[in-house]
Design a protein around this motif. Structure first.
Motif, PDB file in Angstrom:
ATOM      1  N   GLU A 110       0.740  -1.337  -0.194  1.00 54.58           N
ATOM      2  CA  GLU A 110       0.092  -0.201  -0.199  1.00 54.58           C
ATOM      3  C   GLU A 110       0.995   1.258   0.038  1.00 54.58           C
ATOM      4  OE1 GLU A 110      -3.402   2.271   2.757  1.00 54.58           O
ATOM      5  OE2 GLU A 110      -2.932  -0.034   3.126  1.00 54.58           O
ATOM      6  N   ALA A 111       2.024   1.390   0.885  1.00 56.91           N
ATOM      7  CA  ALA A 111       2.679   2.358   0.972  1.00 56.91           C
ATOM      8  C   ALA A 111       3.557   2.788  -0.365  1.00 56.91           C
ATOM      9  CB  ALA A 111       3.796   2.299   2.165  1.00 56.91           C
ATOM     10  N   LEU A 112       3.936   1.936  -1.093  1.00 51.78           N
ATOM     11  CA  LEU A 112       4.535   2.327  -2.397  1.00 51.78           C
ATOM     12  C   LEU A 112       3.541   2.668  -3.579  1.00 51.78           C
ATOM     13  CD1 LEU A 112       7.414  -0.388  -2.344  1.00 51.78           C
ATOM     14  CD2 LEU A 112       7.507   1.942  -1.864  1.00 51.78           C
ATOM     15  N   GLN A 113       2.341   2.448  -3.205  1.00 48.21           N
ATOM     16  CA  GLN A 113       1.360   3.118  -4.269  1.00 48.21           C
ATOM     17  C   GLN A 113       0.497   4.314  -3.684  1.00 48.21           C
ATOM     18  OE1 GLN A 113      -0.123  -0.725  -6.316  1.00 48.21           O
ATOM     19  NE2 GLN A 113       0.576  -1.466  -4.650  1.00 48.21           N
ATOM     20  N   MET A 114       0.873   4.642  -2.759  1.00 49.56           N
ATOM     21  CA  MET A 114       0.326   5.725  -2.287  1.00 49.56           C
ATOM     22  C   MET A 114       0.474   7.105  -3.016  1.00 49.56           C
ATOM     23  SD  MET A 114       0.830   5.898   1.918  1.00 49.56           S
ATOM     24  CE  MET A 114      -0.295   5.046   2.961  1.00 49.56           C
ATOM     25  N   SER A 115      -0.379   8.133  -2.956  1.00 51.55           N
ATOM     26  CA  SER A 115       0.177   9.361  -3.452  1.00 51.55           C
ATOM     27  C   SER A 115       1.247   9.977  -2.680  1.00 51.55           C
ATOM     28  CB  SER A 115      -0.997  10.393  -3.309  1.00 51.55           C
ATOM     29  OG  SER A 115      -1.304  10.657  -1.947  1.00 51.55           O
ATOM     30  N   PRO A 116       1.902  10.852  -3.171  1.00 50.40           N
ATOM     31  CA  PRO A 116       3.275  11.358  -2.380  1.00 50.40           C
ATOM     32  C   PRO A 116       2.856  12.060  -1.025  1.00 50.40           C
ATOM     33  CG  PRO A 116       3.612  11.805  -4.654  1.00 50.40           C
ATOM     34  CD  PRO A 116       2.228  11.132  -4.572  1.00 50.40           C
ATOM     35  N   GLY A 117       1.702  12.953  -1.215  1.00 49.68           N
ATOM     36  CA  GLY A 117       0.966  13.402   0.013  1.00 49.68           C
ATOM     37  C   GLY A 117       0.615  12.453   1.162  1.00 49.68           C
ATOM     38  N   ASP A 118       0.000  11.536   0.727  1.00 52.85           N
ATOM     39  CA  ASP A 118      -0.458  10.547   1.771  1.00 52.85           C
ATOM     40  C   ASP A 118       0.925   9.810   2.253  1.00 52.85           C
ATOM     41  OD1 ASP A 118      -3.000  11.268   1.511  1.00 52.85           O
ATOM     42  OD2 ASP A 118      -3.387   9.352   0.261  1.00 52.85           O
ATOM     43  N   PHE A 119       1.916   9.615   1.354  1.00 53.97           N
ATOM     44  CA  PHE A 119       2.976   9.025   1.926  1.00 53.97           C
ATOM     45  C   PHE A 119       3.724   9.813   3.082  1.00 53.97           C
ATOM     46  CE2 PHE A 119       7.386   7.539   2.113  1.00 53.97           C
ATOM     47  CZ  PHE A 119       7.322   6.295   2.125  1.00 53.97           C
ATOM     48  N   ARG A 120       3.815  11.136   2.845  1.00 51.89           N
ATOM     49  CA  ARG A 120       4.605  11.831   3.564  1.00 51.89           C
ATOM     50  C   ARG A 120       3.637  12.134   5.010  1.00 51.89           C
ATOM     51  NH1 ARG A 120       8.640  15.279   3.597  1.00 51.89           N
ATOM     52  NH2 ARG A 120       9.007  15.227   1.508  1.00 51.89           N
ATOM     53  N   GLU A 121       2.298  12.366   4.815  1.00 51.81           N
ATOM     54  CA  GLU A 121       1.463  12.279   5.903  1.00 51.81           C
ATOM     55  C   GLU A 121       1.729  11.000   7.124  1.00 51.81           C
ATOM     56  OE1 GLU A 121      -3.131  12.402   7.042  1.00 51.81           O
ATOM     57  OE2 GLU A 121      -2.530  13.674   5.387  1.00 51.81           O
ATOM     58  N   GLN A 122       1.747   9.857   6.297  1.00 47.68           N
ATOM     59  CA  GLN A 122       1.917   8.576   7.083  1.00 47.68           C
ATOM     60  C   GLN A 122       3.348   8.395   7.657  1.00 47.68           C
ATOM     61  OE1 GLN A 122      -0.702   6.443   7.507  1.00 47.68           O
ATOM     62  NE2 GLN A 122       0.912   5.011   8.520  1.00 47.68           N
TER      63      GLN A 122
END
Length: 155
Positions: free
Chosen positions: A87-99
């Motif tokens: 899931e993490a490697l397919q997130m949007s960059p914004g969601d990844f940064r938030e998480q």
């Protein structure tokens, strides 16, 4: 998961390494790991990882959070448990940064995966390659080797 889960995972990882050693014939685990890694060209040694960390690599530790809390981590690594990696490697960059509070790796970034002893990091590597990541490697020695080598260097 608690220590029992960690001990079981470690036993499974070590059993995988023992199988590799037995299939390869006489030799040490590190010699077998070097053979397996050099064939794939996707492995880094302790020394290589230390050098890479001086540059702009993204280092992802795929151990469980409780393992990081209990035993520590390799400096400047991002903890993304293997169960979350897809899931993490397919997130949007914004969601990844938030998480994860870090820049999301692009498919062209140099990424190194690590875990306890190289089994989960190899799975993470294979998954990243299947998603199209082209500059990915894994540290087969894992946190176990890192902790031992760092301890010896500080003596």
């Amino acid at each position: 998961r608690g220590p029992c889960g960690w001990q079981r995972r470690r036993e499974l990882e070590l059993a995988s390494l023992r199988l590799a050693v037995s299939l390869a014939g006489p030799g040490s685990v590190s010699a077998v790991l070097r053979k397996l890694c050099s064939a794939a060209g996707r492995c880094v040694s302790y020394e290589e990882l230390k050098d890479l960390k001086k540059n702009n690599i993204i280092h992802i530790d795929v151990r469980e959070r409780w393992e990081i809390d209990r035993f520590g981590r390799i400096p400047e690594s991002i903890n993304i448990p293997l169960s979350e990696l897809a899931e993490a490697l397919q997130m949007s960059p914004g969601d990844f940064r938030e998480q994860y509070h870090q820049k999301m790796p692009t498919k062209a970034d140099h990424v190194v995966f690590s875990c306890l002893a190289g089994v989960r990091s190899k799975q993470a590597l294979d998954f990243a390659v299947s998603l199209g990541f082209s500059r990915v490697q894994h540290y087969a020695g894992g946190f176990e080797e890192w902790a031992k080598r760092e301890h010896l260097e500080k003596k």
